[in-house]
Design a protein around this motif. Structure first.
Motif, short mmCIF file in Angstrom:
data_model
loop_
_atom_site.label_atom_id
_atom_site.label_comp_id
_atom_site.label_asym_id
_atom_site.label_seq_id
_atom_site.Cartn_x
_atom_site.Cartn_y
_atom_site.Cartn_z
N GLN A 172 -1.97 9.98 7.53
CA GLN A 172 -1.59 9.16 8.69
C GLN A 172 -1.26 7.75 8.18
N LEU A 173 -0.02 7.31 8.43
CA LEU A 173 0.49 6.06 7.87
C LEU A 173 1.25 5.26 8.93
N GLN A 174 1.26 3.94 8.78
CA GLN A 174 2.05 3.13 9.72
C GLN A 174 3.53 3.27 9.39
N PHE A 175 4.31 3.58 10.42
CA PHE A 175 5.75 3.72 10.22
C PHE A 175 6.46 3.57 11.55
N SER A 176 7.47 2.71 11.57
CA SER A 176 8.28 2.54 12.77
C SER A 176 9.63 1.97 12.35
N LEU A 177 10.52 1.87 13.30
CA LEU A 177 11.84 1.28 13.03
C LEU A 177 11.71 -0.13 12.49
N GLU A 178 10.72 -0.87 12.96
CA GLU A 178 10.52 -2.23 12.48
C GLU A 178 9.61 -2.27 11.24
N GLN A 179 8.54 -1.48 11.24
CA GLN A 179 7.62 -1.40 10.10
C GLN A 179 8.02 -0.20 9.24
N SER A 180 9.07 -0.39 8.45
CA SER A 180 9.67 0.72 7.70
C SER A 180 9.41 0.62 6.20
N GLN A 181 8.30 -0.02 5.82
CA GLN A 181 8.04 -0.23 4.41
C GLN A 181 7.89 1.06 3.62
N LEU A 182 7.61 2.18 4.28
CA LEU A 182 7.53 3.45 3.57
C LEU A 182 8.85 3.82 2.90
N ILE A 183 9.96 3.35 3.46
CA ILE A 183 11.27 3.72 2.91
C ILE A 183 12.04 2.54 2.34
N GLN A 185 11.49 0.19 0.00
CA GLN A 185 11.53 -0.10 -1.43
C GLN A 185 12.53 0.79 -2.16
N THR A 186 12.67 2.04 -1.71
CA THR A 186 13.63 2.94 -2.35
C THR A 186 15.04 2.38 -2.28
N LEU A 187 15.37 1.78 -1.14
CA LEU A 187 16.71 1.23 -0.96
C LEU A 187 16.93 -0.03 -1.79
N TYR A 188 15.89 -0.83 -1.93
CA TYR A 188 16.03 -2.14 -2.59
C TYR A 188 15.49 -2.16 -4.02
N VAL A 189 15.28 -0.97 -4.60
CA VAL A 189 14.71 -0.90 -5.94
C VAL A 189 15.53 -1.75 -6.93
N ASN A 190 14.82 -2.45 -7.80
CA ASN A 190 15.44 -3.25 -8.86
C ASN A 190 16.26 -4.42 -8.31
N ASN A 191 15.89 -4.90 -7.12
CA ASN A 191 16.62 -5.99 -6.48
C ASN A 191 15.70 -7.19 -6.36
N LEU A 192 16.01 -8.26 -7.10
CA LEU A 192 15.15 -9.45 -7.11
C LEU A 192 15.45 -10.43 -5.99
N THR A 193 16.41 -10.10 -5.13
CA THR A 193 16.83 -11.03 -4.09
C THR A 193 16.05 -10.87 -2.79
N THR A 194 15.17 -9.88 -2.71
CA THR A 194 14.44 -9.64 -1.47
C THR A 194 13.05 -9.11 -1.77
N GLU A 195 12.08 -9.44 -0.91
CA GLU A 195 10.73 -8.92 -1.09
C GLU A 195 10.64 -7.44 -0.73
N ARG A 196 11.69 -6.90 -0.12
CA ARG A 196 11.67 -5.47 0.21
C ARG A 196 11.77 -4.60 -1.04
N SER A 197 12.09 -5.21 -2.18
CA SER A 197 12.10 -4.44 -3.42
C SER A 197 10.69 -4.21 -3.96
N ILE A 198 9.70 -4.87 -3.38
CA ILE A 198 8.32 -4.72 -3.83
C ILE A 198 7.79 -3.35 -3.41
N ASP A 199 7.24 -2.64 -4.37
CA ASP A 199 6.66 -1.32 -4.08
C ASP A 199 5.26 -1.52 -3.52
N ARG A 200 5.12 -1.36 -2.22
CA ARG A 200 3.84 -1.63 -1.56
C ARG A 200 2.94 -0.39 -1.46
N ASP A 201 3.50 0.78 -1.68
CA ASP A 201 2.68 1.99 -1.47
C ASP A 201 2.86 3.05 -2.55
N ASN A 202 3.51 2.68 -3.68
CA ASN A 202 3.61 3.59 -4.83
C ASN A 202 4.28 4.92 -4.49
#
Length: 309
Positions: A172-183, A185-202
């Protein structure tokens, strides 16, 4: 109602789960009405936790209401979670706490068994051998049929699986259209221009898909950590514009489209509806009538403020 079969778990379960955290606000009669509303809408899955309400009040209210509902126990899936101990300000996965918690859960629910038991947030000093012993006892004595976790990352799951014999079938994990951190990081991998590149859940999402663990999305309409609902919020004008356009196209509410966005993901997630409002629950269930296109899914994702690299 859309149904899914959980690998190594219960079959023919509803894609929408009724979350019972807010049930203490209802009288027993009102709670019975909500349970009947859910079942009439095709929901056969109910989620609890020992920390919902003071001293398990949510489970107690549900148990009293279910007893007078006339609904057969075998027609529903009852899940609860243990491990969060607010009265002690700690998370506890010890054998003693797991076993005691299940006995207390069953007593409050006035039931003989749970269809699923989830460990609720990681105990930072848990001993997997103790968890394994507790699960073996609970399975042997028929008190729990299936097991899983809540808010647990991949390596903790791996450690558990080294000792636990039973399949871990839910996370059971938090996930919504706004809280989409589960997905994200995959999109922003290797991107230093945004904090969304941070892998928060491995890579929890992909891990669960690889290991046949069904994700249950909690707070599917919330932004932040219980900051409120993003539907019709003035803080999200573009998102609500797109939700409205697609809602009009499919003849459902913005709420239904937001839930349909989660259910459209190929991971075959379940979404937890925490509302105690019958009409709102009906709106949420309308999501199972909608199959968003590939383009519409991305349009919604981008409307929430994300961008493509």
């Amino acid at each position: 109602m859309k149904k899914i079969n959980v690998v190594n778990g219960p079959s023919n379960v509803s894609a929408i789960i009724m979350g019972c955290m807010r049930m203490p606000a209802l009288s027993v009669d009102q709670a019975e009405k909500m349970i009947h509303t859910a079942v009439d809408l095709g929901i056969n899955f109910f989620d609890h936790a020992t920390c919902y309400g003071v001293k398990g009040e949510a489970e107690k209210r549900f148990g009293d209401a279910f007893k007078q509902s006339g609904i057969k126990r075998e027609d529903v899936i009852i899940q609860s979670k243990c491990g969060i101990c607010p009265e002690r300000s700690e998370f506890d996965w010890t054998k003693e706490n797991i076993l005691a918690s299940v006995d207390q859960i069953l007593s409050r629910l006035q039931m003989d068994y749970l269809d699923a038991l989830l460990l609720h947030r990681p105990d930072l000093i848990f001993e997997p051998e103790q968890v394994a012993e507790a699960f073996d006892i609970l399975q042997k004595n028929g008190k729990v049929r299936h097991f899983g976790v809540s808010n647990v990352p991949p390596m903790t799951l791996e450690l558990l699986k080294k000792f636990v014999k039973q399949p871990l079938v839910f996370n059971q994990l938090q996930f919504s259209l706004e809280q989409s951190q589960l997905i994200d990081q995959t999109l922003y991998v290797n991107n230093l221009t945004t904090e969304r590149s941070i892998d928060r859940d491995n890579g929890t999402l992909d891990y669960c898909r690889l290991h046949d663990i069904t994700i249950q999305a909690w707070s599917p309409l919330q932004h932040g950590f219980f900051k409120g609902c993003f539907v019709d919020s003035p803080d999200f004008p573009e998102m609500n514009k797109v939700l409205g356009e697609l809602g009009e196209k499919y003849g459902v509410s913005k709420t239904a489209i937001a839930i349909a966005w989660i259910l459209r993901h190929p991971a075959k997630m379940q979404a937890i509806a925490g509302t105690m409002n019958p009409e709102h629950l009906k709106e949420i269930c309308d999501a199972t009538k909608v199959e968003l296109t590939h383009n519409e899914w991305y349009k919604l994702y981008l409307s929430s403020g994300k961008t493509l690299p």
